[in-house]
Structures are given as structure tokens and as C-alpha cells.
Design a protein around this motif. Structure first.
Motif, PDB file in Angstrom:
ATOM      1  N   ASN A  19      56.197  33.570  13.812  1.00 33.02           N
ATOM      2  CA  ASN A  19      55.078  34.344  14.363  1.00 33.02           C
ATOM      3  C   ASN A  19      53.732  33.602  14.370  1.00 33.02           C
ATOM      4  OD1 ASN A  19      56.991  36.451  14.533  1.00 33.02           O
ATOM      5  ND2 ASN A  19      56.366  37.253  12.548  1.00 33.02           N
ATOM      6  N   ASN A  20      53.727  32.341  14.000  1.00 34.65           N
ATOM      7  CA  ASN A  20      52.480  31.566  14.051  1.00 34.65           C
ATOM      8  C   ASN A  20      52.004  31.363  15.485  1.00 34.65           C
ATOM      9  OD1 ASN A  20      52.785  29.171  11.260  1.00 34.65           O
ATOM     10  ND2 ASN A  20      52.046  31.263  11.313  1.00 34.65           N
ATOM     11  N   ILE A  21      50.708  31.127  15.620  1.00 34.58           N
ATOM     12  CA  ILE A  21      50.100  30.740  16.898  1.00 34.58           C
ATOM     13  C   ILE A  21      49.761  29.255  16.806  1.00 34.58           C
ATOM     14  CG2 ILE A  21      48.176  31.097  18.498  1.00 34.58           C
ATOM     15  CD1 ILE A  21      47.858  33.913  17.298  1.00 34.58           C
ATOM     16  N   VAL A  22      50.371  28.453  17.688  1.00 32.64           N
ATOM     17  CA  VAL A  22      50.264  26.998  17.581  1.00 32.64           C
ATOM     18  C   VAL A  22      49.870  26.405  18.929  1.00 32.64           C
ATOM     19  CG1 VAL A  22      51.439  24.883  16.872  1.00 32.64           C
ATOM     20  CG2 VAL A  22      52.100  27.054  15.835  1.00 32.64           C
ATOM     21  N   VAL A  23      49.068  25.335  18.883  1.00 34.53           N
ATOM     22  CA  VAL A  23      48.681  24.598  20.083  1.00 34.53           C
ATOM     23  C   VAL A  23      49.297  23.207  20.046  1.00 34.53           C
ATOM     24  CG1 VAL A  23      46.764  23.533  21.337  1.00 34.53           C
ATOM     25  CG2 VAL A  23      46.501  25.837  20.392  1.00 34.53           C
ATOM     26  N   ASP A  24      49.965  22.829  21.129  1.00 39.91           N
ATOM     27  CA  ASP A  24      50.340  21.436  21.354  1.00 39.91           C
ATOM     28  C   ASP A  24      49.335  20.907  22.368  1.00 39.91           C
ATOM     29  OD1 ASP A  24      51.379  18.966  21.983  1.00 39.91           O
ATOM     30  OD2 ASP A  24      53.462  19.640  22.113  1.00 39.91           O
ATOM     31  N   ALA A  25      48.362  20.141  21.874  1.00 38.11           N
ATOM     32  CA  ALA A  25      47.227  19.739  22.712  1.00 38.11           C
ATOM     33  C   ALA A  25      47.580  18.673  23.729  1.00 38.11           C
ATOM     34  CB  ALA A  25      46.080  19.250  21.828  1.00 38.11           C
ATOM     35  N   THR A  26      48.706  18.005  23.524  1.00 40.90           N
ATOM     36  CA  THR A  26      49.156  16.933  24.428  1.00 40.90           C
ATOM     37  C   THR A  26      50.654  17.077  24.635  1.00 40.90           C
ATOM     38  OG1 THR A  26      49.329  15.522  22.457  1.00 40.90           O
ATOM     39  CG2 THR A  26      47.347  15.275  23.791  1.00 40.90           C
ATOM     40  N   VAL A  27      51.058  18.100  25.358  1.00 39.50           N
ATOM     41  CA  VAL A  27      52.467  18.493  25.374  1.00 39.50           C
ATOM     42  C   VAL A  27      53.387  17.440  25.973  1.00 39.50           C
ATOM     43  CG1 VAL A  27      52.379  19.736  27.580  1.00 39.50           C
ATOM     44  CG2 VAL A  27      54.041  20.399  25.848  1.00 39.50           C
ATOM     45  N   ASN A  28      52.900  16.684  26.953  1.00 40.03           N
ATOM     46  CA  ASN A  28      53.711  15.689  27.627  1.00 40.03           C
ATOM     47  C   ASN A  28      55.049  16.289  28.040  1.00 40.03           C
ATOM     48  OD1 ASN A  28      55.475  12.958  27.735  1.00 40.03           O
ATOM     49  ND2 ASN A  28      53.330  12.619  28.242  1.00 40.03           N
ATOM     50  N   LYS A  42      60.555  33.902  18.191  1.00 36.49           N
ATOM     51  CA  LYS A  42      60.249  34.851  19.261  1.00 36.49           C
ATOM     52  C   LYS A  42      58.899  35.545  19.082  1.00 36.49           C
ATOM     53  CE  LYS A  42      62.435  38.481  22.022  1.00 36.49           C
ATOM     54  NZ  LYS A  42      62.431  37.686  23.247  1.00 36.49           N
ATOM     55  N   GLY A  43      58.473  35.740  17.862  1.00 38.52           N
ATOM     56  CA  GLY A  43      57.207  36.426  17.619  1.00 38.52           C
ATOM     57  C   GLY A  43      56.002  35.513  17.668  1.00 38.52           C
ATOM     58  N   GLY A  44      56.240  34.218  17.843  1.00 36.37           N
ATOM     59  CA  GLY A  44      55.142  33.259  17.848  1.00 36.37           C
ATOM     60  C   GLY A  44      54.528  33.055  19.226  1.00 36.37           C
ATOM     61  N   PRO A  73      59.394  31.651  21.737  1.00 34.67           N
ATOM     62  CA  PRO A  73      58.078  32.280  21.568  1.00 34.67           C
ATOM     63  C   PRO A  73      57.424  32.508  22.919  1.00 34.67           C
ATOM     64  CG  PRO A  73      57.956  29.940  21.082  1.00 34.67           C
ATOM     65  CD  PRO A  73      59.409  30.244  21.327  1.00 34.67           C
ATOM     66  N   LYS A  74      56.313  33.194  22.924  1.00 36.38           N
ATOM     67  CA  LYS A  74      55.530  33.319  24.151  1.00 36.38           C
ATOM     68  C   LYS A  74      54.831  31.979  24.369  1.00 36.38           C
ATOM     69  CE  LYS A  74      52.280  36.371  26.494  1.00 36.38           C
ATOM     70  NZ  LYS A  74      51.503  37.626  26.398  1.00 36.38           N
ATOM     71  N   ILE A  75      55.050  31.381  25.555  1.00 37.66           N
ATOM     72  CA  ILE A  75      54.522  30.046  25.811  1.00 37.66           C
ATOM     73  C   ILE A  75      53.558  30.075  26.992  1.00 37.66           C
ATOM     74  CG2 ILE A  75      55.073  27.628  26.280  1.00 37.66           C
ATOM     75  CD1 ILE A  75      57.869  28.134  25.176  1.00 37.66           C
ATOM     76  N   PHE A  76      52.381  29.485  26.793  1.00 32.90           N
ATOM     77  CA  PHE A  76      51.404  29.323  27.863  1.00 32.90           C
ATOM     78  C   PHE A  76      51.331  27.837  28.225  1.00 32.90           C
ATOM     79  CE2 PHE A  76      49.877  33.055  25.507  1.00 32.90           C
ATOM     80  CZ  PHE A  76      49.754  33.980  26.541  1.00 32.90           C
ATOM     81  N   PHE A  77      51.416  27.520  29.515  1.00 34.08           N
ATOM     82  CA  PHE A  77      51.298  26.141  29.990  1.00 34.08           C
ATOM     83  C   PHE A  77      49.955  25.990  30.693  1.00 34.08           C
ATOM     84  CE2 PHE A  77      55.812  27.052  29.699  1.00 34.08           C
ATOM     85  CZ  PHE A  77      56.295  25.929  29.036  1.00 34.08           C
ATOM     86  N   VAL A  78      49.121  25.083  30.182  1.00 33.23           N
ATOM     87  CA  VAL A  78      47.744  24.967  30.661  1.00 33.23           C
ATOM     88  C   VAL A  78      47.466  23.543  31.133  1.00 33.23           C
ATOM     89  CG1 VAL A  78      45.316  25.294  30.096  1.00 33.23           C
ATOM     90  CG2 VAL A  78      47.057  26.725  28.978  1.00 33.23           C
ATOM     91  N   ASN A  79      47.157  23.399  32.426  1.00 38.85           N
ATOM     92  CA  ASN A  79      46.823  22.093  33.007  1.00 38.85           C
ATOM     93  C   ASN A  79      45.320  21.852  32.847  1.00 38.85           C
ATOM     94  OD1 ASN A  79      46.738  20.685  36.371  1.00 38.85           O
ATOM     95  ND2 ASN A  79      47.000  19.653  34.420  1.00 38.85           N
TER      96      ASN A  79
END
Length: 303
Positions: A19-28, A42-44, A73-79
Motif C-alpha cells: 500500500n505504499n506510494i512510490v515514485v520511479d523518477a526515471t522509469v526507463n 494492489k493497494g499501492g 498497484p495503481k500506476i500512473f505513467f507521466v511523460n
């Protein structure tokens, strides 16, 4: 294929929980993101950021293929550029995060397959921008070598890569562009070749490596972007939470250490089992991925 550097070490260091909220700042291509997603479940929430739209699309396909729906988890893809982290999170209505990973290196795909001039080993347009798509007005390496002053060129080549022949290289860039514009990587390599001694060309590191690195850093304002990311991180990271940052050259590492020292009331570097505040790739990792050899992982904790 891009091989994520210090994958296990950087993700394990975050002490992730469901359930953590995490950022991959350079997802590649999502090597780190996949490992993160499996741990937060799933809860993250996972925010995947990359300047390269193609890389982001490939990351989405990779995660779709390798994550089961029940564990995703819920995933957001940000360009976007990770330097805009605060705005990105604000737009997603996320106030704070539990962890972040940032691999500041240029990916193997960017070097080998992008066609944007990151490599001195193939003749390509002299772009060197990590942005994709490239828009009119975006800064490119071609603009830098054809328009920046000699003193400025010498400074970036020296300070961003410790190139001892920076002044000579800058002087010869100026001389070459008086005849015709410098538009390709091989043109630049030829100028560098004429600027350094013969014995320098037979050293372990290719004679053009440092200049290419410096111009790429300048093109993308990588040092400035890193500083912006660290500033944003100090504001959005929850207390007692962690961020893994992988640097690849002394300039990046210096910025990180200096920032943490200047903000010692709220941030500190985590000590590893080796009693140091950084770790480097193992011999086995370097053997399997030679481009990892200069990587250094530091973990920042929000106090």
C-alpha cells in the motif's frame, strides 16, 4: 536491452510495504518499477516518470506483461522531467510519498538505439536530448556546439567531465564551426581527435567519452534537474521514508552530498553494512553490465 543498475540494492533499501506510494523518477523500461510494484501490491500507488515517451510506452507494456491484475498497484505513467516532481504529484492529487528511486544514468537504449547522438561510435544527428518527442525550441547539442562561446564550452567540458584538454577542444570547436556547422557525432569526434595527444587516444577510456558526457549533461541541464528533484524530494517525502538515488559521475554525486549536508536538519544519508554511505555494483554486476561500473547508490532518509 536496458539492464537496471543496482536493482536489488536500490529497491531493498527502500523498506517498501504493501500500500505504499512510490515514485520511479526515471522509469526507463521499468526494471526498478516492476520490483517496486511487486512489493507494494494492489493497494499501492506507483508513479512512473520519464522524459522519453517511447520508453514510457515500453515500460507500460512491460509492466502489463509481468504483473498479474490481482497484484498490480495503481500506476500512473507521466511523460515529464523528474525536476517537476512537485507539480506532477500535485496534478495526481498526491500530497506525499513513501519512497522514491532515481537512476540518473542514460539507458542503453538511449545510447545504442535512439538515433539522437548519445554515442560517439555511430554517426547520428547531434541532438543528445533525453526529451522524446523533441519540440521546436528544445535545446540540443548541435545548438550548443554551434552557438555557445568558447569559454562556456571549455567550462562545461571541464567541470562536467574533468576533461583535461577542455580548453583545446573548445577552441577547436570554435575553429571548426567557422568553416561549417557541426551537425553530427562523427564531426564532433573528429574535432576532439584533433584536440588531444596521440597517447590520450590509446588510454582505457575512449578519448571522446568525457566531452560527449559533458555536452549531454549541459543539453539536458542534468545537474540543475537533479537539484530540483532533491529540493522537491525534501518536501514530498514522508518522515522516516527513503529515496534511492543512483549517480554515474562525480558531478551528480557531489550535488547529492552537498544538498543533504545543507539540509542536515531534515535529511541524512543511510549507512550500509560496509559502514559507508554508498554502495557500488559488485564485480559480478560489472562483468554482466560494464556500463554499471561507475554507478554509486546513496539512500536519503527524511528525518
Amino acid at each position: 536491452m536496458h539492464i537496471p543498475v543496482l536493482l536489488k540494492e536500490s529497491v531493498d533499501s527502500l523498506n517498501l510495504k504493501p500500500n505504499n506510494i512510490v515514485v520511479d523518477a526515471t522509469v526507463n523500461r521499468a526494471g526498478h518499477s516492476l520490483a517496486i510494484a511487486k512489493q507494494i501490491g494492489k493497494g499501492g500507488i506507483l508513479v512512473c516518470i520519464d522524459l522519453d515517451k517511447d520508453a514510457l510506452n515500453e515500460a507500460e507494456k512491460f509492466l502489463d506483461k509481468n504483473l498479474k491484475a490481482k497484484d498490480r498497484p495503481k500506476i500512473f505513467f507521466v511523460n515529464d522531467n523528474f525536476r517537476n516532481l512537485e507539480k506532477i504529484l500535485e496534478d495526481l492529487k498526491i500530497k506525499s510519498i513513501d519512497a522514491l528511486v532515481a537512476d540518473l544514468g542514460v539507458s542503453s537504449q538511449e545510447i545504442d538505439d535512439s538515433g539522437r547522438g548519445f554515442s560517439f561510435q555511430r554517426d547520428e544527428p547531434l541532438l543528445m536530448t533525453l526529451k522524446n518527442p523533441i519540440k521546436k525550441g528544445d535545446l540540443t547539442a548541435e545548438y550548443i556546439v554551434n552557438n555557445w562561446q568558447e569559454e562556456t564550452l571549455a567550462d562545461i567540458i571541464y567541470y562536467y567531465s574533468d576533461e583535461r584538454y577542455a580548453k583545446r577542444i573548445a577552441r577547436n570547436i570554435i575553429e571548426a564551426r567557422r568553416g561549417k556547422e557541426i551537425k553530427t557525432t562523427f564531426q564532433l569526434v573528429d574535432i576532439i581527435s584533433k584536440s588531444v595527444p596521440v597517447n590520450y587516444k590509446h588510454s582505457k577510456t575512449h578519448f571522446a567519452t568525457k566531452t560527449f558526457q559533458a555536452i549531454r549533461i549541459a543539453t539536458n541541464d542534468e545537474i540543475g534537474a537533479e537539484g530540483d528533484l532533491l529540493f522537491a524530494l525534501s518536501k514530498v517525502l514522508k518522515e522516516k521514508s527513503l529515496a534511492s538515488v543512483i549517480t554515474f559521475h562525480s558531478g551528480e554525486d557531489r550535488v547529492l552530498k552537498k544538498f543533504v549536508k545543507a539540509n542536515k536538519e531534515t535529511l541524512k544519508l543511510v549507512k550500509f553494512e560496509n559502514k559507508k554511505d554508498f554502495i557500488e555494483p559488485s564485480r559480478e554486476e560489472i562483468r554482466s553490465n560494464v556500463r554499471s561500473r561507475s554507478a554509486k547508490l546513496r539512500v536519503i532518509e527524511k528525518i
